[in-house]
Every structure is written in structure tokens, then in C-alpha cells.
Scaffold this motif. Structure first.
Motif, PDB file in Angstrom:
ATOM      1  N   THR A 146       0.840  -1.194   0.000  1.00 11.88           N
ATOM      2  CA  THR A 146       0.000   0.000   0.000  1.00 11.88           C
ATOM      3  C   THR A 146       0.879   1.249   0.000  1.00 11.88           C
ATOM      4  OG1 THR A 146      -0.100   0.102   2.403  1.00 11.88           O
ATOM      5  CG2 THR A 146      -1.852  -1.163   1.274  1.00 11.88           C
ATOM      6  N   TYR A 147       0.292   2.368  -0.261  1.00 14.17           N
ATOM      7  CA  TYR A 147       1.016   3.641  -0.240  1.00 14.17           C
ATOM      8  C   TYR A 147       1.641   3.862   1.140  1.00 14.17           C
ATOM      9  CZ  TYR A 147       1.897   8.641  -0.352  1.00 14.17           C
ATOM     10  OH  TYR A 147       2.501   9.865  -0.272  1.00 14.17           O
ATOM     11  N   THR A 148       0.882   3.596   2.191  1.00 12.72           N
ATOM     12  CA  THR A 148       1.370   3.789   3.563  1.00 12.72           C
ATOM     13  C   THR A 148       2.588   2.916   3.827  1.00 12.72           C
ATOM     14  OG1 THR A 148      -0.863   4.310   4.288  1.00 12.72           O
ATOM     15  CG2 THR A 148       0.713   3.678   5.999  1.00 12.72           C
ATOM     16  N   LYS A 149       2.547   1.661   3.395  1.00 12.41           N
ATOM     17  CA  LYS A 149       3.682   0.754   3.602  1.00 12.41           C
ATOM     18  C   LYS A 149       4.901   1.222   2.808  1.00 12.41           C
ATOM     19  CE  LYS A 149       1.730  -2.092   6.396  1.00 12.41           C
ATOM     20  NZ  LYS A 149       2.172  -2.281   7.765  1.00 12.41           N
ATOM     21  N   ALA A 150       4.698   1.747   1.623  1.00 13.06           N
ATOM     22  CA  ALA A 150       5.813   2.265   0.825  1.00 13.06           C
ATOM     23  C   ALA A 150       6.455   3.462   1.520  1.00 13.06           C
ATOM     24  CB  ALA A 150       5.334   2.649  -0.575  1.00 13.06           C
ATOM     25  N   VAL A 151       5.645   4.359   2.063  1.00 18.83           N
ATOM     26  CA  VAL A 151       6.172   5.521   2.786  1.00 18.83           C
ATOM     27  C   VAL A 151       6.973   5.059   4.004  1.00 18.83           C
ATOM     28  CG1 VAL A 151       5.518   7.550   4.154  1.00 18.83           C
ATOM     29  CG2 VAL A 151       4.422   7.123   1.943  1.00 18.83           C
ATOM     30  N   GLU A 152       6.459   4.075   4.725  1.00 22.69           N
ATOM     31  CA  GLU A 152       7.182   3.529   5.885  1.00 22.69           C
ATOM     32  C   GLU A 152       8.550   2.983   5.459  1.00 22.69           C
ATOM     33  OE1 GLU A 152       4.838   0.567   7.890  1.00 22.69           O
ATOM     34  OE2 GLU A 152       3.201   1.980   8.262  1.00 22.69           O
ATOM     35  N   ARG A 153       8.599   2.239   4.362  1.00 20.41           N
ATOM     36  CA  ARG A 153       9.871   1.685   3.889  1.00 20.41           C
ATOM     37  C   ARG A 153      10.843   2.794   3.515  1.00 20.41           C
ATOM     38  NH1 ARG A 153       6.488  -2.014   1.495  1.00 20.41           N
ATOM     39  NH2 ARG A 153       6.593  -1.036  -0.547  1.00 20.41           N
ATOM     40  N   TYR A 154      10.368   3.818   2.806  1.00 19.85           N
ATOM     41  CA  TYR A 154      11.248   4.920   2.429  1.00 19.85           C
ATOM     42  C   TYR A 154      11.737   5.679   3.656  1.00 19.85           C
ATOM     43  CZ  TYR A 154      10.273   4.280  -2.522  1.00 19.85           C
ATOM     44  OH  TYR A 154      10.177   3.762  -3.786  1.00 19.85           O
ATOM     45  N   ASN A 155      10.868   5.886   4.631  1.00 13.58           N
ATOM     46  CA  ASN A 155      11.290   6.555   5.868  1.00 13.58           C
ATOM     47  C   ASN A 155      12.385   5.759   6.568  1.00 13.58           C
ATOM     48  OD1 ASN A 155       9.781   8.907   5.806  1.00 13.58           O
ATOM     49  ND2 ASN A 155       8.011   7.956   6.793  1.00 13.58           N
TER      50      ASN A 155
END
Length: 165
Positions: A146-155
Motif C-alpha cells: 500500500t502507499y502507507t507501507k511504501a512511505v514507511e519503507r522509504y522513511n
């Protein structure tokens, strides 16, 4: 290869219909070949569709078939899985990282029309496995893509980069 598969599948499963989404330079050849094999009436040609309409088409499908010779990580697979549409794809590129045979999807060993047809018939004939794969594939996408999981990985990547710099 998928178009060459259609006569093989419809000879054994007369109620199966196919849908081609998109267009390209081979489309007229595909239609001609299907007409010659008396199975043009088993195929709907949708043409290009806008991104926001793709989920509606994916939700109509019992199975998305993606025979490829080369791939990266096809966004189409993630979209299908998010819609709960099982996937049958060639193990090219990153596809095997996403599709685990019989768990989150189904894999093709090769792109021969005979093998593709055999796998389509096998997969569509096993409703219990198909339902299980639908649930598992959707759960995987929700859990990791999901978008949220992608943001978490990038963070996390950025945090590790700055900590280690």
C-alpha cells in the motif's frame, strides 16, 4: 502467445471468455488468427482504458494471465491482486518475488500456448485453490504494497542512511 492459447482453452472449456485490455501493432494479427480458429466470439477487445477504470475490469476477471518474456515488477499484478483477482504469470523478473505458486498466485514455467492453456484450465478448474489465492494475494498487497507501507519503507531507508552517514 496468449492469443494462440485461446483455441486450446475453449476447445476444453467452452464457457470461458477472454478479455484483452490495451492495444498495439499485433492486434489485427491476433484478431485474424482468432477468426481463423473460430474463437473470435470468445474474446472481448477493450482497447486502452484510463487508470481509474482498470479496477472495474480487474473485478470482472476470474484470472489475469500475463505471459511475458521479460519483466520488472508489473504494476498490473499488484493491481489485480489488490482487487482480489488471481494472477497466472511467467516467472520473469521480479514476478516470483510477488507470486508464490498456489499461495499468492500461479506461475507459468514457459510461454508455450500448450503450457499456458494447460495452466489456465488447471487453475480455473480448482475453485477452492482459486478462492484461497484470492484471499492470500489481497492480504499480501494490503500488508506490503500500500502507499502507507511504501512511505514507511522509504522513511526507514532515509533514517538508516542519515544514521549511517
Amino acid at each position: 502467445e496468449l492469443a494462440r492459447t485461446i483455441p486450446l482453452v475453449t476447445a476444453k472449456m467452452s464457457d470461458v471468455k477472454f478479455m484483452f485490455i490495451g492495444d498495439g501493432p499485433l492486434m489485427n494479427d491476433i484478431k485474424k488468427m482468432l477468426l481463423e480458429n473460430k474463437c473470435l466470439n470468445k474474446v472481448e477487445f477493450v482497447g486502452w482504458v484510463q487508470n481509474d477504470i482498470i479496477p472495474a475490469y480487474l473485478n470482472l476477471m476470474k484470472l489475469l494471465v500475463l505471459p511475458s518474456y521479460t519483466e520488472g515488477l508489473p504494476k498490473t499484478l499488484l493491481e489485480a491482486m489488490a482487487c482480489g483477482t488471481p494472477v497466472l504469470a511467467t516467472a520473469a523478473g521480479a514476478v516470483p518475488d510477488l507470486i508464490r505458486e498456489g499461495e499468492t498466485g500461479f506461475l507459468l514455467r514457459n510461454n508455450s500456448p500448450a503450457h499456458i492453456a494447460e495452466r489456465i484450465i488447471e487453475v480455473l478448474s480448482n475453485h477452492g485453490k482459486l478462492n484461497y489465492v484470492q484471499r492470500m494475494a489481497r492480504a499480501l498487497v494490503v500488508e506490503k504494497y500500500t502507499y502507507t507501507k511504501a512511505v514507511e519503507r522509504y522513511n526507514n531507508i532515509l533514517k538508516n542512511f542519515y544514521v549511517n552517514s
